[in-house]
Design a protein around this motif. Structure first.
Motif, PDB file in Angstrom:
ATOM      1  N   VAL A  53       0.840  -1.203   0.000  1.00 29.11           N
ATOM      2  CA  VAL A  53       0.000   0.000   0.000  1.00 29.11           C
ATOM      3  C   VAL A  53       0.871   1.247   0.000  1.00 29.11           C
ATOM      4  CG1 VAL A  53      -1.656   1.347   1.347  1.00 29.11           C
ATOM      5  CG2 VAL A  53      -1.975  -1.118   1.085  1.00 29.11           C
ATOM      6  N   ARG A  54       1.910   1.261   0.817  1.00 28.73           N
ATOM      7  CA  ARG A  54       2.759   2.447   0.897  1.00 28.73           C
ATOM      8  C   ARG A  54       3.508   2.688  -0.420  1.00 28.73           C
ATOM      9  NH1 ARG A  54       2.600   4.406   5.900  1.00 28.73           N
ATOM     10  NH2 ARG A  54       2.147   2.993   7.655  1.00 28.73           N
ATOM     11  N   ARG A  55       3.974   1.613  -1.063  1.00 31.27           N
ATOM     12  CA  ARG A  55       4.641   1.793  -2.353  1.00 31.27           C
ATOM     13  C   ARG A  55       3.647   2.253  -3.414  1.00 31.27           C
ATOM     14  NH1 ARG A  55       7.197  -3.299  -4.160  1.00 31.27           N
ATOM     15  NH2 ARG A  55       6.025  -4.394  -2.542  1.00 31.27           N
ATOM     16  N   MET A  56       2.448   1.710  -3.372  1.00 31.36           N
ATOM     17  CA  MET A  56       1.396   2.129  -4.304  1.00 31.36           C
ATOM     18  C   MET A  56       1.110   3.621  -4.132  1.00 31.36           C
ATOM     19  SD  MET A  56      -0.936   0.832  -6.524  1.00 31.36           S
ATOM     20  CE  MET A  56      -2.601   1.179  -7.157  1.00 31.36           C
ATOM     21  N   GLN A  57       0.992   4.067  -2.902  1.00 33.98           N
ATOM     22  CA  GLN A  57       0.727   5.479  -2.643  1.00 33.98           C
ATOM     23  C   GLN A  57       1.846   6.357  -3.197  1.00 33.98           C
ATOM     24  OE1 GLN A  57       0.255   4.854   1.629  1.00 33.98           O
ATOM     25  NE2 GLN A  57      -1.832   5.696   1.529  1.00 33.98           N
ATOM     26  N   GLY A  58       3.076   5.895  -3.053  1.00 33.92           N
ATOM     27  CA  GLY A  58       4.199   6.670  -3.550  1.00 33.92           C
ATOM     28  C   GLY A  58       4.173   6.822  -5.058  1.00 33.92           C
ATOM     29  N   TYR A  59       3.873   5.748  -5.762  1.00 37.26           N
ATOM     30  CA  TYR A  59       3.807   5.810  -7.219  1.00 37.26           C
ATOM     31  C   TYR A  59       2.649   6.688  -7.683  1.00 37.26           C
ATOM     32  CZ  TYR A  59       7.176   1.951  -7.677  1.00 37.26           C
ATOM     33  OH  TYR A  59       8.291   1.174  -7.647  1.00 37.26           O
ATOM     34  N   VAL A 118       6.406  10.890 -13.315  1.00 32.01           N
ATOM     35  CA  VAL A 118       5.116  11.338 -13.796  1.00 32.01           C
ATOM     36  C   VAL A 118       4.839  10.698 -15.137  1.00 32.01           C
ATOM     37  CG1 VAL A 118       3.753  13.332 -14.496  1.00 32.01           C
ATOM     38  CG2 VAL A 118       5.334  13.516 -12.567  1.00 32.01           C
ATOM     39  N   SER A 119       3.662  10.119 -15.275  1.00 36.38           N
ATOM     40  CA  SER A 119       3.263   9.508 -16.540  1.00 36.38           C
ATOM     41  C   SER A 119       2.448  10.508 -17.336  1.00 36.38           C
ATOM     42  CB  SER A 119       2.439   8.238 -16.275  1.00 36.38           C
ATOM     43  OG  SER A 119       1.826   7.798 -17.449  1.00 36.38           O
ATOM     44  N   ALA A 120       2.997  10.960 -18.468  1.00 38.11           N
ATOM     45  CA  ALA A 120       2.256  11.907 -19.314  1.00 38.11           C
ATOM     46  C   ALA A 120       0.979  11.272 -19.813  1.00 38.11           C
ATOM     47  CB  ALA A 120       3.129  12.339 -20.476  1.00 38.11           C
ATOM     48  N   SER A 121       1.056   9.974 -20.174  1.00 35.09           N
ATOM     49  CA  SER A 121      -0.134   9.287 -20.661  1.00 35.09           C
ATOM     50  C   SER A 121      -1.219   9.259 -19.604  1.00 35.09           C
ATOM     51  CB  SER A 121       0.230   7.862 -21.086  1.00 35.09           C
ATOM     52  OG  SER A 121      -0.902   7.145 -21.505  1.00 35.09           O
ATOM     53  N   ALA A 122      -0.790   9.025 -18.339  1.00 36.88           N
ATOM     54  CA  ALA A 122      -1.774   8.989 -17.254  1.00 36.88           C
ATOM     55  C   ALA A 122      -2.420  10.352 -17.071  1.00 36.88           C
ATOM     56  CB  ALA A 122      -1.110   8.544 -15.958  1.00 36.88           C
ATOM     57  N   THR A 123      -1.639  11.409 -17.216  1.00 36.17           N
ATOM     58  CA  THR A 123      -2.175  12.761 -17.074  1.00 36.17           C
ATOM     59  C   THR A 123      -3.216  13.040 -18.141  1.00 36.17           C
ATOM     60  OG1 THR A 123      -0.093  13.527 -16.126  1.00 36.17           O
ATOM     61  CG2 THR A 123      -1.579  15.204 -17.002  1.00 36.17           C
ATOM     62  N   ILE A 124      -2.932  12.630 -19.390  1.00 38.73           N
ATOM     63  CA  ILE A 124      -3.882  12.826 -20.482  1.00 38.73           C
ATOM     64  C   ILE A 124      -5.146  12.006 -20.232  1.00 38.73           C
ATOM     65  CG2 ILE A 124      -4.268  12.481 -22.952  1.00 38.73           C
ATOM     66  CD1 ILE A 124      -1.225  12.948 -23.309  1.00 38.73           C
ATOM     67  N   GLU A 144      -9.792   1.997 -16.297  1.00 38.20           N
ATOM     68  CA  GLU A 144      -9.283   3.233 -15.701  1.00 38.20           C
ATOM     69  C   GLU A 144     -10.293   4.378 -15.698  1.00 38.20           C
ATOM     70  OE1 GLU A 144      -6.475   3.475 -14.162  1.00 38.20           O
ATOM     71  OE2 GLU A 144      -5.845   1.448 -14.657  1.00 38.20           O
ATOM     72  N   VAL A 145     -11.332   4.282 -16.531  1.00 41.55           N
ATOM     73  CA  VAL A 145     -12.265   5.404 -16.645  1.00 41.55           C
ATOM     74  C   VAL A 145     -13.696   4.984 -16.331  1.00 41.55           C
ATOM     75  CG1 VAL A 145     -13.212   7.182 -18.178  1.00 41.55           C
ATOM     76  CG2 VAL A 145     -10.795   6.516 -18.375  1.00 41.55           C
ATOM     77  N   ALA A 163      -0.561   6.250 -13.250  1.00 36.86           N
ATOM     78  CA  ALA A 163      -1.916   5.715 -13.202  1.00 36.86           C
ATOM     79  C   ALA A 163      -1.959   4.563 -12.203  1.00 36.86           C
ATOM     80  CB  ALA A 163      -2.346   5.232 -14.586  1.00 36.86           C
ATOM     81  N   ALA A 164      -3.114   4.367 -11.594  1.00 35.59           N
ATOM     82  CA  ALA A 164      -3.224   3.335 -10.559  1.00 35.59           C
ATOM     83  C   ALA A 164      -2.879   1.956 -11.098  1.00 35.59           C
ATOM     84  CB  ALA A 164      -4.631   3.337  -9.974  1.00 35.59           C
ATOM     85  N   SER A 165      -3.317   1.648 -12.324  1.00 34.16           N
ATOM     86  CA  SER A 165      -3.032   0.327 -12.892  1.00 34.16           C
ATOM     87  C   SER A 165      -1.539   0.111 -13.093  1.00 34.16           C
ATOM     88  CB  SER A 165      -3.770   0.146 -14.219  1.00 34.16           C
ATOM     89  OG  SER A 165      -3.367   1.127 -15.149  1.00 34.16           O
ATOM     90  N   GLU A 166      -0.833   1.151 -13.569  1.00 37.42           N
ATOM     91  CA  GLU A 166       0.606   1.045 -13.770  1.00 37.42           C
ATOM     92  C   GLU A 166       1.333   0.959 -12.439  1.00 37.42           C
ATOM     93  OE1 GLU A 166       4.406   1.071 -15.716  1.00 37.42           O
ATOM     94  OE2 GLU A 166       2.363   0.439 -16.215  1.00 37.42           O
ATOM     95  N   ALA A 167       0.873   1.741 -11.455  1.00 39.25           N
ATOM     96  CA  ALA A 167       1.485   1.695 -10.128  1.00 39.25           C
ATOM     97  C   ALA A 167       1.344   0.299  -9.519  1.00 39.25           C
ATOM     98  CB  ALA A 167       0.834   2.731  -9.217  1.00 39.25           C
ATOM     99  N   ALA A 168       0.156  -0.293  -9.644  1.00 34.99           N
ATOM    100  CA  ALA A 168      -0.063  -1.641  -9.102  1.00 34.99           C
ATOM    101  C   ALA A 168       0.818  -2.657  -9.817  1.00 34.99           C
ATOM    102  CB  ALA A 168      -1.534  -2.016  -9.233  1.00 34.99           C
ATOM    103  N   ARG A 169       0.960  -2.504 -11.127  1.00 36.90           N
ATOM    104  CA  ARG A 169       1.806  -3.441 -11.882  1.00 36.90           C
ATOM    105  C   ARG A 169       3.243  -3.377 -11.384  1.00 36.90           C
ATOM    106  NH1 ARG A 169       5.374  -3.838 -15.716  1.00 36.90           N
ATOM    107  NH2 ARG A 169       5.569  -1.585 -15.954  1.00 36.90           N
ATOM    108  N   LEU A 170       3.749  -2.173 -11.139  1.00 35.82           N
ATOM    109  CA  LEU A 170       5.111  -2.020 -10.654  1.00 35.82           C
ATOM    110  C   LEU A 170       5.276  -2.608  -9.255  1.00 35.82           C
ATOM    111  CD1 LEU A 170       5.864   1.620 -11.875  1.00 35.82           C
ATOM    112  CD2 LEU A 170       6.874  -0.489 -12.760  1.00 35.82           C
ATOM    113  N   VAL A 171       4.304  -2.359  -8.389  1.00 38.86           N
ATOM    114  CA  VAL A 171       4.380  -2.891  -7.031  1.00 38.86           C
ATOM    115  C   VAL A 171       4.413  -4.413  -7.052  1.00 38.86           C
ATOM    116  CG1 VAL A 171       3.157  -3.118  -4.836  1.00 38.86           C
ATOM    117  CG2 VAL A 171       3.298  -0.883  -5.946  1.00 38.86           C
ATOM    118  N   LEU A 172       3.544  -5.012  -7.845  1.00 37.95           N
ATOM    119  CA  LEU A 172       3.432  -6.474  -7.872  1.00 37.95           C
ATOM    120  C   LEU A 172       4.614  -7.129  -8.564  1.00 37.95           C
ATOM    121  CD1 LEU A 172      -0.380  -6.773  -8.636  1.00 37.95           C
ATOM    122  CD2 LEU A 172       0.764  -7.285  -6.480  1.00 37.95           C
TER     123      LEU A 172
END
Length: 310
Positions: free
Chosen positions: A69-75, A99-105, A144-145, A81-90
């Motif tokens: 959870v703490r690593r997810m919060q950091g990402y 910062v993900s430009a794609s996630a911002t868009i 995601e949406v 994006a939450a999906s990318e953050a979860a993928r990295l954590v796992l």
């Protein structure tokens, strides 16, 4: 899997956990600053948490879950994006960028969609969806949406922040787009899935999204929709037969009212139950499995499990 309305109510169990260091979800929320609703969403949508369970089926979280959870919060706070953050954590992979430009868009487009739906602006909402589907995969847009928006819409409706008219307008517009994506989903040579909401259940958007995601993995979909008698489901299962039957309800009583029929069906074909009303206890009673993920992740699970059986 795919509750689009009321969040599952938190339950409390008086028995102790399996050992020291285990936390109830409320305690985990206090320690990390993430709400119980967000923790449940991360668990169901991305498989971020793998809690232990008491004999009664209640979730208990350990140190590993707290660290995730703490690593997810950091990402996420860094812009991923939450999906990318979860993928990295796992996966244990380091983040390549803060910062993900794609996630911002994506977040901007999602905001445009939400604002259009709040204004009851059908043309603008469809234009926003057109842009999303042209720029991202169907799976990304759903995960995601669309599904997060529906969750928030249900919460806002319960809180009295939006009217029934707004809820119906947004739900019907999204339902129409999902049905558009579903055209021809019964064709092809892939494995067959039979999807239905159990009697008394009228929340179908999550099941539609699941069917769309499963179709994109090559499956053939037979969709019965809302308020489907279990006897009718069983009749069609005899004539197909499907590789899997998926039954959905956001209310556990709808499953309980037809537990014997569902258990009889599960003796002849693989049956999984989904929605906020699906619990491990009900699965044990009906000899079924629970899908407690978001629609896209649930489709991936069903497809992977079927491939493993083959």
């Amino acid at each position: 899997m795919y509750s689009t309305g009321v969040n599952e109510q938190e339950r409390y169990e008086p028995t102790l956990g399996p050992g020291p260091g285990y936390l109830r979800i409320g305690e985990l929320a206090k320690r990390t600053g993430a709400s119980p609703e967000l923790l449940r969403a991360w668990e169901q949508r991305y498989g971020l948490l793998h809690p232990a369970r008491t004999a009664g089926g209640f979730r208990l979280y350990g140190a590993e879950e707290e660290d995730r959870v703490r690593r997810m919060q950091g990402y996420v706070s860094g812009g991923l994006a939450a999906s990318e953050a979860a993928r990295l954590v796992l996966s244990g992979e380091p983040a390549q960028r803060t910062v993900s430009a794609s996630a911002t868009i994506l977040d901007g487009e999602a905001g445009d969609l939400a604002e259009s739906l709040d204004r009851l602006d059908e043309q603008a909402a469809n234009t926003a969806l057109d842009r999303l589907f042209s720029a991202y995969t169907v799976e990304t847009v759903l995960q995601e949406v669309v599904i997060p928006y529906l969750h928030r819409l249900g919460e806002r409706w319960e809180a009295g922040e939006v009217s029934v008219a707004h809820e119906h307008f947004a739900s019907n517009l999204i339902r129409g787009r999902l049905l558009g994506l579903a055209q021809g989903w019964g064709q092809g040579r892939g494995p067959s899935a039979l999807l239905a909401c159990v009697p008394g259940e009228h929340h179908e958007l999550g099941l539609l999204a699941f069917g769309v995601a499963l179709r994109r993995r090559g499956w053939r979909i037979t969709y019965l929709g809302t308020d489907s008698p279990i006897g009718a489901v069983a009749d069609i299962a005899r004539s197909l037969p499907p590789a899997v039957v998926v039954l959905l309800s956001v209310d556990p009583d709808n499953f309980l009212d037809h537990a014997r029929e569902i258990a009889d069906l599960a003796k002849r074909v693989q049956v999984v139950i989904a929605g906020a009303g699906a619990t491990p206890e009900l699965a044990g009673q009906t000899q079924t499995r629970v899908l407690d993920q978001d629609p896209v992740s649930a489709a991936e699970t069903v497809d992977r499990d079927h491939s493993a059986l083959r």
